[in-house]
Design a protein around this motif. Structure first.
Motif, PDB file in Angstrom:
ATOM      1  N   ASN A 221       6.772  -4.254  -6.643  1.00  0.00           N
ATOM      2  CA  ASN A 221       5.368  -3.638  -5.855  1.00  0.00           C
ATOM      3  C   ASN A 221       5.605  -2.123  -6.236  1.00  0.00           C
ATOM      4  O   ASN A 221       5.328  -1.510  -5.278  1.00  0.00           O
ATOM      5  N   ASP A 222       6.306  -1.570  -7.449  1.00  0.00           N
ATOM      6  CA  ASP A 222       6.173  -0.234  -7.681  1.00  0.00           C
ATOM      7  C   ASP A 222       4.772   0.310  -8.290  1.00  0.00           C
ATOM      8  O   ASP A 222       4.649   0.739  -9.621  1.00  0.00           O
ATOM      9  N   PHE A 223       3.876   0.327  -7.718  1.00  0.00           N
ATOM     10  CA  PHE A 223       2.557   0.442  -7.950  1.00  0.00           C
ATOM     11  C   PHE A 223       1.249   0.891  -7.097  1.00  0.00           C
ATOM     12  O   PHE A 223       1.484   0.288  -6.207  1.00  0.00           O
ATOM     13  N   LYS A 224       0.309   1.556  -7.346  1.00  0.00           N
ATOM     14  CA  LYS A 224      -0.586   1.606  -6.439  1.00  0.00           C
ATOM     15  C   LYS A 224      -1.678   0.747  -6.601  1.00  0.00           C
ATOM     16  O   LYS A 224      -2.487   0.390  -5.589  1.00  0.00           O
ATOM     17  N   SER A 225      -2.136   0.772  -8.224  1.00  0.00           N
ATOM     18  CA  SER A 225      -3.072  -0.167  -8.398  1.00  0.00           C
ATOM     19  C   SER A 225      -2.852  -0.667  -9.868  1.00  0.00           C
ATOM     20  O   SER A 225      -1.932  -0.280 -10.530  1.00  0.00           O
ATOM     21  N   GLU A 228      -3.657   1.905 -12.405  1.00  0.00           N
ATOM     22  CA  GLU A 228      -2.345   2.649 -12.871  1.00  0.00           C
ATOM     23  C   GLU A 228      -1.393   2.021 -13.634  1.00  0.00           C
ATOM     24  O   GLU A 228      -0.603   2.607 -14.602  1.00  0.00           O
ATOM     25  N   ASP A 232      -0.043   3.571 -17.405  1.00  0.00           N
ATOM     26  CA  ASP A 232       1.485   3.984 -17.255  1.00  0.00           C
ATOM     27  C   ASP A 232       1.982   3.249 -18.472  1.00  0.00           C
ATOM     28  O   ASP A 232       3.067   3.667 -19.064  1.00  0.00           O
ATOM     29  N   TYR A 257       0.574 -11.359  -9.137  1.00  0.00           N
ATOM     30  CA  TYR A 257       1.272 -10.637  -8.076  1.00  0.00           C
ATOM     31  C   TYR A 257       1.192 -11.430  -6.771  1.00  0.00           C
ATOM     32  O   TYR A 257       1.899 -11.541  -6.113  1.00  0.00           O
TER      33      TYR A 257
END
Length: 271
Positions: A221-225, A228, A232, A257
Motif C-alpha cells: 500500500n506504498d502509493f497514493k494513486s 503515481e 515511478d 489491489y
C-alpha cells in the motif's frame, strides 16, 4: 497457510534464491490461487495432496508429485486438492540452467517431472526428499544432489548473470539496447543467450522485474494513486501500465489491489 523461507548453502547462492515450505492444516478450505511470473524457476516436492493446474477455464490437469516448473510468462492458476505440505527450491533467474538436461525453452509454463529431467537420479531424489520429515533434512538432501550435479554443470554465463544483476538493480527500468550496450554485446546475441540460459527474452525478464517492483508497492500500500505507480516505474502511460499488469496477472491493478485488501482484512479479522 504457513509459509517459511530458508537460505541456501554459500556454495549454491549463485544458483538458489531460497528454499521455502508451505503447509496448511487439514481443516483449511482449498482455494484457487493465482501465481504471477517472477523470473525464477522452482523445484517442487509435494509431501501432501497434489495440486490442480488450470489450463483453460475450468479445465485442469493434476500436477506431478515432484517437478521443476519452467519460466512462467503468464498468470498461472492452481488449487490444492486437499492438505498442502510443500518443500521447494526457488532458483535464481539463471540458476537452474547449469543443472538442466533439456533446453530451458522446452520447460516454459510447464511442470516437468523429475524423472523426465534426471531419470533414475530424479526418482531417487524424489524418494529421499519425501521420506524425511524435517526441513533441515530436506535441504541437506537437496544440497547434496545439487552440489554433486554442480561438478559436471555447465559453466555460468557471466554476461547473463551481470545482465540480470543490472536489471534487478534498475528494477527492470532499462531498454534492451541500453543493456546490450552496457554489456558490450550485440543485441541479437544477448537475446539468444537469454533464450538458452533463462528461457525468456531480456525484454520479457525486464518487464517481469518491473512488474514485481510494482506489485511490492501495491501489496505494501506504498502509493497514493495508480498514476503515481505508473510514473515511478517508468511505464509510458496509464494504459501501458494496465496492459502489462493484466498481461502478467490476469487482472487490472485496481482488481488486484481490491483482492489483496480483502485478503488482508480476512487475516486481520482472524487475529
Amino acid at each position: 497457510m504457513i509459509y517459511q523461507t530458508f537460505e541456501p548453502h554459500s556454495a549454491l547462492s549463485d544458483f538458489i534464491n531460497c528454499y521455502w515450505t508451505l503447509k496448511s492444516p487439514p481443516e483449511d478450505k482449498p482455494e484457487k490461487q493465482r501465481i504471477v511470473p517472477d523470473g525464477c524457476m522452482e523445484m517442487i516436492f509435494h509431501h501432501g495432496d497434489l495440486y490442480k493446474q488450470y489450463i483453460k477455464g475450468d479445465n485442469y490437469i493434476i500436477q506431478p508429485k515432484c517437478f521443476v516448473f519452467g519460466q512462467i510468462t503468464k498468470p498461472l492458476y492452481i488449487e490444492p486438492t486437499g492438505e498442502t505440505n510443500i518443500f521447494a527450491i526457488r532458483f535464481q533467474a539463471d540458476g537452474f540452467t547449469p543443472f538442466a538436461p533439456i533446453p530451458i525453452s522446452n520447460m516454459e509454463n510447464r511442470a516437468v517431472p523429475l524423472e523426465e529431467l534426471f531419470g533414475e537420479a530424479g526418482m531417487i531424489l524424489q524418494h529421499k526428499i519425501l521420506e524425511v520429515t524435517t526441513t533441515e533434512e530436506q535441504i541437506q538432501i537437496a544440497e547434496d544432489f545439487l552440489l554433486n550435479a554442480l561438478k559436471n554443470a555447465k559453466q555460468i554465463d557471466k554476461t547473463i548473470k551481470d545482465s540480470v544483476a543490472m536489471m534487478l538493480e534498475l528494477k527492470g527500468q532499462l531498454s534492451i539496447d541500453e543493456l546490450s550496450e552496457s554489456m558490450k554485446i550485440n543485441r541479437r546475441m544477448l537475446e539468444r543467450k537469454f533464450a538458452s540460459v533463462i528461457g525468456v527474452s531480456p525484454k520479457q525478464l525486464a518487464k517481469i522485474v518491473r512488474l514485481q517492483t510494482t506489485l511490492k508497492m501495491v501489496l505494501k500500500n506504498d502509493f497514493k494513486s495508480f498514476t503515481e505507480i505508473a510514473l515511478d516505474n517508468h511505464y509510458y502511460d496509464q494504459a501501458h501500465f494496465i496492459k502489462e499488469f493484466r498481461e502478467f496477472t490476469g487482472v487490472s491493478p485496481k482488481e488486484f489491489y481490491a483482492e489483496n485488501l480483502k485478503l488482508s482484512n480476512l487475516f486481520t479479522e482472524s487475529e
